[in-house]
Design a protein around this motif. Structure first.
Motif, PDB file in Angstrom:
ATOM      1  N   GLY A 151       0.843  -1.119  -0.044  1.00  0.00           N
ATOM      2  CA  GLY A 151      -0.124   0.014  -0.121  1.00  0.00           C
ATOM      3  C   GLY A 151       1.030   1.302  -0.058  1.00  0.00           C
ATOM      4  N   ASN A 168       0.914   4.997   1.608  1.00  0.00           N
ATOM      5  CA  ASN A 168       0.573   5.922   2.199  1.00  0.00           C
ATOM      6  C   ASN A 168       0.162   7.269   1.659  1.00  0.00           C
ATOM      7  N   ARG A 188      -7.492   2.512   0.106  1.00  0.00           N
ATOM      8  CA  ARG A 188      -7.003   3.745   0.903  1.00  0.00           C
ATOM      9  C   ARG A 188      -8.391   4.629   0.739  1.00  0.00           C
ATOM     10  N   GLY A 202      -7.147   9.479   3.028  1.00  0.00           N
ATOM     11  CA  GLY A 202      -5.739   9.132   2.806  1.00  0.00           C
ATOM     12  C   GLY A 202      -5.194   7.869   3.657  1.00  0.00           C
ATOM     13  N   ARG A 203      -6.159   7.451   4.504  1.00  0.00           N
ATOM     14  CA  ARG A 203      -5.987   6.397   5.661  1.00  0.00           C
ATOM     15  C   ARG A 203      -6.033   4.954   5.042  1.00  0.00           C
ATOM     16  N   LEU A 204      -5.118   3.987   5.082  1.00  0.00           N
ATOM     17  CA  LEU A 204      -4.927   2.793   4.596  1.00  0.00           C
ATOM     18  C   LEU A 204      -5.954   1.837   5.282  1.00  0.00           C
ATOM     19  N   TRP A 247      -7.763  -0.608   9.918  1.00  0.00           N
ATOM     20  CA  TRP A 247      -7.415   0.534   9.371  1.00  0.00           C
ATOM     21  C   TRP A 247      -6.587   1.673  10.359  1.00  0.00           C
ATOM     22  N   PRO A 259      -4.361   9.605   8.649  1.00  0.00           N
ATOM     23  CA  PRO A 259      -3.354   9.373   7.472  1.00  0.00           C
ATOM     24  C   PRO A 259      -1.902   9.179   8.172  1.00  0.00           C
TER      25      PRO A 259
END
Length: 753
Positions: free
Chosen positions: A427, A429, A474, A478-480, A495, A499
């Motif tokens: 992923g 960020n 995402r 912006g948070r994975l 989660w 971010p």
């Protein structure tokens, strides 16, 4: 969009195993040319017996084991006037309440079985002749406890092949040249089935992994089907959602065999099960010989929950382990007992089932219990625990507690040992730093992330107990967020709480999915994530966030008929409509798409093909989606949209020799060219690349390193690609290689962790 009609097939879940060449949508799948080799092949010769009622004579009888007296005279020998059949001379002799038929001097055979209708509670007997003379009488077991579940496609085929005539279990006898059958009066429709070997020039599958499946994550050494020259299944095997039960059997074959005899024993049992009993393949998932060697038996993959035909009424979500021999009065060697326990402990571990637990198991028809009986069972049982049979023999059954102890120890060691499963997903960020995710041996999600100076953190665990393949998405802020099949069921997600920041404790989104299921995630144009999974009723299911960055709705079905462990991917068209792809029962690529952005979905449509897994998806610089996968015949293949948001090309080969469990990962170079990565049969990481933006492809070449499963790949904030793979020989850390410059060559391999 494509004009293909939605599929209406309602078949069982199948593992795709298909032809090497197929014409699809005007294009030809390019695959490696098949190779051929001289191979021993077992065939079954069927001999019909003419039986007449007995009315006189004391009879030769049979051994004390059958309740009859031991023969005191040699079996009848055919007179010169008797007709000579292809099997030699046959004589029928009337006896008191019995009828015998004998023949000798025929072409050698190694296994024998009998089809016959006998009066109720009557026993037929058989013995064979070899270089040492006539052997002992053996009762013929006509019970149907070893069989596919009633109503399955395999059971329907078996009924057609046998015409409803009871068929005995096979008896391995070694090289023999004669047989005698002793049947009760009133028996009809009698035939013997003889397994004979011949050498044929046969095709060697391009995707076979060699003779031994290398140990991985505590996996015992398992001799692959290619090591005993297994025939291909008649039909692709059905896959179950998970595995909850292990059933121990014995083959009721001779105990006097050498290691070199085992491949022939397995070939003859498989031939008997396919040709005489009408099953799709050998009934058992695994075989263990008296020397402690483990063999892959039924096809479909040792890590998949393949449905066997070993326990009538108890095949669903169970695995059948057959021990080669008769353990009614012969004690199993300790090395065999150890191998059974280790194998079952590993097999239950990878499917998330605890060998120390009990399971509620609902039986189908054909067991010794009423149809639908819901029993509380140990996760490891003998066949006699559910079937009307003496299997696996008294002296092996006495070792079941010891087998359970070994399995529990194996399971605990696997869960407690440090290490990562071999599939990696990458992923990115919000600040551009990459983050790697993998499942650990403890079945938690583990991750490692780039520091601001470009170095990497150590691996550390996140929450949950998961299995299968991870997917990372995402959020709009912006948070994975990471998704995986939960253990024992459900869809787990975890989660970032901010971010680029720390992680939540995670939660279960619900559902009842396979522990080997694939998961895919894509983002709608309004910023809501949508997750796709193969699950209930063998179709594609999906669930979406109700708001951007927010909570989740309920699961809905998109349809399809799929293997429960099918690879699945999803992407976004340039007009914002999502599109999801997976592999159908027939090994074809199927897809569905949103009819408008953020809106409802089409039906499921097939794009054809002959795929085995390893799907990945990406968008070209001009907006066209492109799909990659592993062909059933070996090698990588791809297909692409003819224009953005449009229809699809046929399949074209990229070459390479990916491992049988390899996935693919694809990333975009700084100049817009795509680059694909996989793991090869040689244990290294392979890659190929577009030679021009939106253009054609290079070959597929080794990048070195060591890897298994699916590598992770992505472009960093500096514009250079990174590829990460788990080294199966050192699974506590991952290997990483980085482009030396944007769009350029590659560094030597380093390590994360």
């Amino acid at each position: 969009m494509p004009t293909n009609s939605p599929t209406t097939r309602q078949t069982r879940r199948r593992l795709p195993l298909a032809l090497a060449f197929l014409t699809l949508l005007g294009a030809v799948v390019l695959a490696p040319l098949p190779s051929f080799a001289a191979t021993p092949v077992s065939r079954i010769d069927d001999v019909a017996l003419t039986l007449t009622p007995a009315d006189t004579g004391a009879g030769a009888g049979a051994s004390a084991r059958s309740g009859l007296s031991t023969p005191t005279t040699a079996p009848p020998v055919a007179a010169a006037a008797d007709p000579v059949t292809p099997e030699g001379r046959t004589t029928l002799t009337k006896q008191a309440g019995r009828l015998t038929t004998s023949t000798s001097g025929i072409a050698p055979f190694s296994l024998i079985g009998l089809s016959i209708r006998t009066p109720e509670a009557s026993t037929a007997l058989i013995r064979v002749h070899n270089a040492a003379g006539w052997g002992e009488w053996q009762p013929v077991e006509l019970d149907s406890a070893d069989a596919p579940d009633a109503g399955s496609a395999e059971a329907v085929r078996a009924e057609a092949v046998t015409r409803g005539i009871p068929v005995s279990a096979p008896i391995w006898v070694g090289p023999s040249d004669g047989y005698e059958v002793n049947a009760p009066a009133g028996s009809t429709d009698a035939s013997v089935h003889l397994a004979r070997e011949q050498v044929k020039r046969t095709r060697v599958d391009g995707n076979q992994a060699g003779a031994v499946t290398a140990p991985d994550l505590g996996r015992p050494a398992i001799m692959a089907r290619s090591a005993w020259q297994a025939r291909r299944p008649v039909q692709a095997p059905a896959l179950n959602p998970t595995l909850r039960l292990a059933v121990v059997h014995h083959s009721v074959t001779a105990n006097a065999y050498a290691p070199a005899d085992v491949p022939g024993i397995l070939r003859s049992i498989q031939a008997y099960h396919i040709d005489s009993r009408g099953w799709n393949d050998i009934a058992y998932n695994f075989a263990v010989d008296k020397y402690g060697t483990v063999w892959e038996a039924r096809g479909g993959g040792v890590t998949n929950a393949v449905e066997g035909g070993h326990a009538l009424g108890g095949n669903f979500e169970s695995t059948g382990v057959v021990t080669l021999g008769d353990f009614t009065s012969f004690a199993p060697p300790q090395v065999m007992v150890n191998a059974i326990g280790s194998l079952i402990g590993w097999k239950l571990y990878i499917h998330g089932s605890d060998p120390s637990a009990t399971v509620q198991y609902k039986l189908g028809p054909g067991t010794k219990y009423p149809n639908g009986a819901n029993l509380k069972l140990p996760t490891i049982i003998g066949h006699r625990d559910i079937g009307a049979t003496g299997c696996p023999g008294d002296l092996l059954y006495a070792h079941l507690d010891e087998i359970r102890t070994i399995a529990r120890t194996t399971y605990a060691n696997l869960r407690g040992s440090p290490g990562l499963w071999p599939d990696v997903v990458t992923g990115t960020n919000a600040d551009g730093r990459l983050e790697q995710f993998a499942v650990g041996n403890d079945q938690r999600i583990w991750h490692a992330w780039q520091n601001f100076d470009g170095s990497w953190s150590a691996w550390s665990p996140l929450s949950g107990r998961v299995s299968g393949r991870l997917a990372v998405g995402r959020n709009a802020d912006g948070r994975l967020e990471v998704f995986a099949a939960g253990v024992p069921n459900g869809l787990w997600h975890v989660w970032q709480v901010a971010p680029n920041g720390g992680w939540s404790g995670g939660s279960d989104l619900g559902g009842n999915w396979s522990t080997t299921v694939g998961v895919a995630v894509a983002t709608n144009t309004d910023g809501r994530q949508e997750v796709f999974v193969v699950g209930d009723h063998y179709g594609i299911w999906h669930i979406a966030q109700t708001t951007r960055n927010g909570n989740w709705g309920a699961f809905g079905a998109l349809g399809g008929s799929l293997p429960s462990n099918a690879s699945i991917v999803a992407g976004s068209n340039t007009d914002g409509r999502l599109e999801v792809f997976t592999i159908g029962d027939a090994g074809d690529l199927i897809h569905a798409w949103q009819v408008a952005p953020n809106s409802g979905w089409s039906g499921v449509v097939s794009l054809g093909g002959s795929l085995a897994g390893g799907l990945s998806i990406i968008r070209n610089a001009d907006g066209r989606l492109e799909i990659f996968g592993r062909a059933a015949s070996g090698g990588l293949v791809h297909l692409w949209q003819g224009r953005p948001n449009g229809g699809w090309s046929g399949f074209v080969g990229l070459g390479g020799s990916p491992a049988v469990d390899a996935g693919t990962a694809v990333a975009v170079n700084a100049d817009g060219r795509l680059e694909i990565f996989t793991t090869g049969t040689d244990g290294s990481v392979w890659h190929g690349w577009q030679t021009a933006v939106n253009g054609s492809w290079s070959g597929v070449w080794s990048l070195g390193g060591r890897g298994a499963g699916t590598p992770g790949a992505a472009r960093g904030s500096d514009g250079r690609l990174r590829v990460v793979a788990i080294d199966p020989t050192a699974p506590t850390r991952a290997q990483i290689s980085t482009q030396l410059a944007q769009n350029g060559g590659w560094s030597a391999w380093g390590f994360i962790g």
